[in-house]
Design a protein around this motif. Structure first.
Motif, PDB file in Angstrom:
ATOM      1  N   SER A 136       0.836  -1.198   0.000  1.00 41.51           N
ATOM      2  CA  SER A 136       0.000   0.000   0.000  1.00 41.51           C
ATOM      3  C   SER A 136       0.877   1.256   0.000  1.00 41.51           C
ATOM      4  O   SER A 136       2.068   1.189   0.284  1.00 41.51           O
ATOM      5  CB  SER A 136      -0.884   0.000   1.233  1.00 41.51           C
ATOM      6  N   ILE A 137       0.246   2.366  -0.307  1.00 43.34           N
ATOM      7  CA  ILE A 137       0.970   3.635  -0.318  1.00 43.34           C
ATOM      8  C   ILE A 137       1.608   3.889   1.039  1.00 43.34           C
ATOM      9  O   ILE A 137       2.739   4.351   1.141  1.00 43.34           O
ATOM     10  CB  ILE A 137       0.007   4.786  -0.704  1.00 43.34           C
ATOM     11  N   ILE A 138       0.878   3.532   2.104  1.00 36.89           N
ATOM     12  CA  ILE A 138       1.398   3.787   3.448  1.00 36.89           C
ATOM     13  C   ILE A 138       2.667   2.975   3.701  1.00 36.89           C
ATOM     14  O   ILE A 138       3.658   3.501   4.221  1.00 36.89           O
ATOM     15  CB  ILE A 138       0.310   3.471   4.515  1.00 36.89           C
ATOM     16  N   THR A 139       2.645   1.697   3.294  1.00 39.09           N
ATOM     17  CA  THR A 139       3.843   0.873   3.455  1.00 39.09           C
ATOM     18  C   THR A 139       5.013   1.504   2.717  1.00 39.09           C
ATOM     19  O   THR A 139       6.124   1.613   3.237  1.00 39.09           O
ATOM     20  CB  THR A 139       3.606  -0.536   2.864  1.00 39.09           C
ATOM     21  N   LEU A 140       4.743   1.917   1.497  1.00 39.94           N
ATOM     22  CA  LEU A 140       5.798   2.513   0.672  1.00 39.94           C
ATOM     23  C   LEU A 140       6.320   3.799   1.303  1.00 39.94           C
ATOM     24  O   LEU A 140       7.523   4.043   1.342  1.00 39.94           O
ATOM     25  CB  LEU A 140       5.263   2.804  -0.727  1.00 39.94           C
ATOM     26  N   ALA A 141       5.393   4.590   1.822  1.00 36.52           N
ATOM     27  CA  ALA A 141       5.797   5.853   2.433  1.00 36.52           C
ATOM     28  C   ALA A 141       6.670   5.598   3.654  1.00 36.52           C
ATOM     29  O   ALA A 141       7.682   6.266   3.865  1.00 36.52           O
ATOM     30  CB  ALA A 141       4.569   6.669   2.820  1.00 36.52           C
TER      31      ALA A 141
END
Lengths: 397, 390
Positions: A12-17
């Motif tokens: 997810s975007i959050i993981t990537l961030a």
């Protein structure tokens, strides 16, 4: 293999961030540049420019006249706030020596016969020797001396007119009264003028160098799909916006009030402007980060650009003084539009709608750089994938 | 013999410069690019035709004459005549004008009736470089216009033209601006900006030249090429950078004195010395920084930050004398402060040599940083644990 790739795509975007954030926090170089540099720079620059206004510029007077009129003028010069009469030299040569030794920054020369000519119906003539190497000193000395000389002149004029039997003295002396008002930064403080620009330029420059440094640090995720490259790009931008939003909030709410830099902006307008600006700058940072292969490259190739970037914003050096095409080219930098609009909205109290052109330009820049960033992210890894595949093929055969 | 050894190292360095694109960029390509940029940016130097707005509530012959006088002055240009002051301020917020001149209703009739009338000028303190020019030019035009009216009133009373002018202005003054007689904004700003840019490249290229040997663990082959003498190795390494930077500075002087047409009021020997020692001083600072950090990237970050900051502390834009005491003390840790003082004194003021010569002392003092870091330098170039750091 296929399963692994699918798992990566689902990140997810959050993981990537969080991954991006982790690599910033785990690298002292990136940490210094992205989180601390802006505060260090802003504090040092604010201290340097914090005194804001130049007062008590040391000047020297050479009085070759030694009359009561020349004393009157000297007393006027002594009482002004902008200048400080430190020396009365015997001769112009001695005064120039003081100037060359940096003991004074301006000289007022009253020639012999000054009173005789002024009172005797001729014109007295004063020489002002000013510092052309430092414009702020030049301006302060000139303004003070000119005002004092003109005032003295007016009082003599009135005396003379009355003695000649003129009745409507007032209208003859000053038919037009000139009033000057300085808006938004009434004391003409230098820090108040230049710090908003410096803040905007530092945000962009540390972002550009920092993003590239972080990208070169860790092995990048492989992204096989367009949606993944969009996710990666957006996650990066979110991290940098978050960090810089905190940084600029801290700066605007502490450094600005401490040093008394004017701030008249509506909070929401400033936030929206900075948000769009940061998206544009971070996207440009991601685009540029692909130009570098080695970790020392970003700082070596980008640091010097701070000087042109500052000049292209048209603040230290007005845009009217350089070619229009260079000015328009400079608009490709998010900082140029952001400086103009941040000064207008933050310092002068303009609204977003007053600066619609700048905001729209920033939106176009943000969209453009964001799109390019996504495409580059996608293509780089696609190419890598093809190369990797061909290597495996070779190995197989 | 030792010269031969030095040249041997220099030959190795030049090969490295040519083969390493990053090195080539920071030593030659980017400095030249920057000079091109500055040439385009500064070659005019004069600030002309700054847009202003005029709110004329009088619409009379007299107000038209004042407007005509304003438009004839080179510094400002009447860009708009908005109906109200609110419209004018809107234009200022939109960045369309730098100043607003307001002529009040009844301007002409009050002048004829002998009642003092007002002309107001509003400038934006948020853009000081432009508003300074606007303020100066508008004030001059309005005061001259006012003096002309005074004089013509006296002439109508039977004074002669000369008598009237003296009567209106019993004390005159004239200015002699040392160093910049026509107050060219480019002359004042460009040289210092240009040399600031060169300093950034001196520092980064020197730190890189030494730091890359550490990072890529090639100090052994570097020292070997100098018969294991650090002095020869260092001299040979920095010599090519020194020569290239001197040539870059020479091109900068051509831009300043030939293309921009600034006049050197002093002598070229002092200027040459100023530049020559500036480069050695910053190379010494760079040696100091890389030997203390022994890490290429950290060295570049610190060295770069230090180099960039020097502009502010040179006191060109905001004078050092007006700073708080802490930043005023800080201004002494930058060789650039002394360089720009000498440059302004010599080139702009044309000050006699005896006033300038002692200012070289602190500039020379910075070159001592190189011998001071020698011990540490020997240590890190020979011990493996300092290599390969990123």
């Amino acid at each position: 293999m296929i399963q692994k790739a699918q798992i990566r795509d689902e990140a997810s975007i959050i993981t990537l961030a969080l991954e991006e954030l982790k690599s910033i926090l785990s690298d002292s170089g990136a940490l210094l540049l992205i989180i601390f540099a802006i505060h260090i720079y802003i504090v040092i620059y604010s201290m340097a420019y914090g005194a804001d206004v130049v007062r008590d510029v040391k000047i020297c007077i050479v009085d070759d006249d030694h009359t009561s009129l020349s004393r009157t003028l000297i007393n006027r010069l002594r009482s002004g706030p902008n200048t400080n009469v430190c020396y009365e030299a015997e001769s112009l040569e001695m005064a120039k020596e003081l100037f060359y030794s940096h003991k004074v920054y301006g000289i007022v020369y009253i020639p012999q016969g000054f009173e005789r000519e002024t009172i005797g119906g001729k014109q007295g003539d004063i020489s002002l020797i000013l510092d052309g190497g430092h414009l702020l000193l030049y301006r302060q000395v000139l303004e003070q001396a000119a005002a004092d000389i003109l005032e003295l002149g007016v009082s003599i004029e009135i005396e003379r007119l009355i003695s000649h039997g003129n009745s409507d003295v007032e209208a003859v002396v000053e038919p037009i009264i000139y009033d000057s008002h300085t808006l938004y930064n009434p004391s003409l403080g230098y820090g108040s003028f230049v710090m908003p620009t410096i803040l905007i330029v530092i945000i962009q420059q540390t972002m550009l160098i920092g993003i590239a440094m972080v990208r070169l640090r860790r092995r990048q995720r492989e992204c096989h799909t367009l949606s993944m490259s969009i996710k990666i790009t957006i996650s990066k931008i979110l991290v940098y916006i978050a960090l810089y939003a905190v940084n600029s909030t801290i700066i605007l709410s502490t450094v600005w009030p401490i040093f008394g830099f004017p701030y008249n902006g509506a909070t929401l307008d400033v936030m929206i402007l900075l948000l769009i600006y940061m998206i544009a700058a971070a996207s440009l940072g991601i685009v540029i980060s692909y130009l570098f292969k080695r970790r020392e490259a970003p700082i070596m190739l980008l640091l010097w650009t701070s000087v042109p970037v500052l000049l292209l914003a048209g603040v230290s050096y007005p845009r009217e003084a350089f070619p229009e095409w260079l000015y328009l080219l400079g608009r490709l930098l998010p900082s140029s539009c952001a400086v103009d609009s941040f000064v207008a909205i933050g310092t002068m109290g303009a609204t977003l709608s007053d600066r619609l052109t700048d905001i729209l330009t920033l939106v176009v820049l943000a969209t453009g750089y964001l799109t390019i960033a996504v495409i580059i992210e996608y293509r780089t890894h696609k190419v890598k994938k093809i190369i990797n595949n061909s290597i495996t093929l070779k190995k197989i055969y | 013999m030792s010269i031969k050894a030095i040249l041997n190292v220099s030959k190795r360095e030049i090969k490295e410069i040519i083969n390493d694109k990053l090195y080539l960029c920071v030593v030659l390509i980017l400095p030249l690019t920057m000079l091109l940029f500055f040439t385009i940016m500064f070659h005019d130097g004069a600030i002309d035709n700054l847009p202003i707005a005029i709110c004329d509530s009088d619409h009379s012959t007299m107000s038209r004459r004042l407007k005509y006088a304003l438009s004839a002055t080179p510094g400002v240009e009447i860009a708009a005549e908005p109906a109200s002051i609110n419209d004018a301020e809107r234009m200022m917020l939109e960045g369309k004008v730098y100043g607003i001149v307001v002529i009040e209703d009844g301007f002409e009739s009050m002048i004829y009736q002998g009642i003092p009338t007002h002309v107001e000028c509003y400038i934006s303190g948020a853009n000081m470089s432009a508003s300074g020019v606007v303020e100066r030019d508008v004030q001059e035009v309005v005061q001259t216009f006012s003096a002309t009216i005074s004089a013509s009133k006296l002439i109508s009373k039977g004074y002669s033209e000369d008598e009237a002018l003296i009567e209106v202005m019993p004390i005159n003054f004239h200015t002699n601006i040392i160093g910049n007689p026509y107050l060219n904004y480019g002359y004042y700003l460009a040289p210092i900006f240009i040399f600031m840019g060169i300093v950034i490249f001196i520092v980064t290229s020197t730190i890189y030249a030494i730091g890359r040997e550490l990072k890529y663990g090639t100090t052994v082959s570097w020292l070997q090429s100098a018969n294991d003498s650090l002095l020869i190795a260092m001299t040979g390494k920095l010599l090519p950078i020194y020569i290239i930077m001197t040539l870059i500075a020479l091109i900068a002087c051509l831009i300043i004195f030939v293309i921009m047409g600034m006049i050197n009021a002093g002598n070229y020997i002092i200027l040459t010395l100023d530049i020559a020692i500036l480069i050695i001083a910053y190379q010494s600072v760079a040696i100091f920084i890389i030997s203390m950090t022994s890490n290429l990237r950290l060295g570049l970050s610190l060295g770069g930050g230090y180099a960039v900051m020097a502009f502010t502390f040179s006191g060109i834009t905001f004078p050092t004398m007006a700073m708080f005491s802490l930043p005023r003390i800080l201004s002494h840790i930058f060789p650039f402060t002394y360089f720009s003082d000498i440059f302004i004194d010599e080139v702009m003021y044309g000050a006699p040599t005896r006033f300038v010569i002692w200012r070289f002392m602190p500039l020379i003092a910075f070159t001592l940083l190189a011998p001071l870091s020698w011990h540490r330098l020997q240590h890190i170039t020979t011990i493996k644990m300092y290599w390969g750091r990123d």
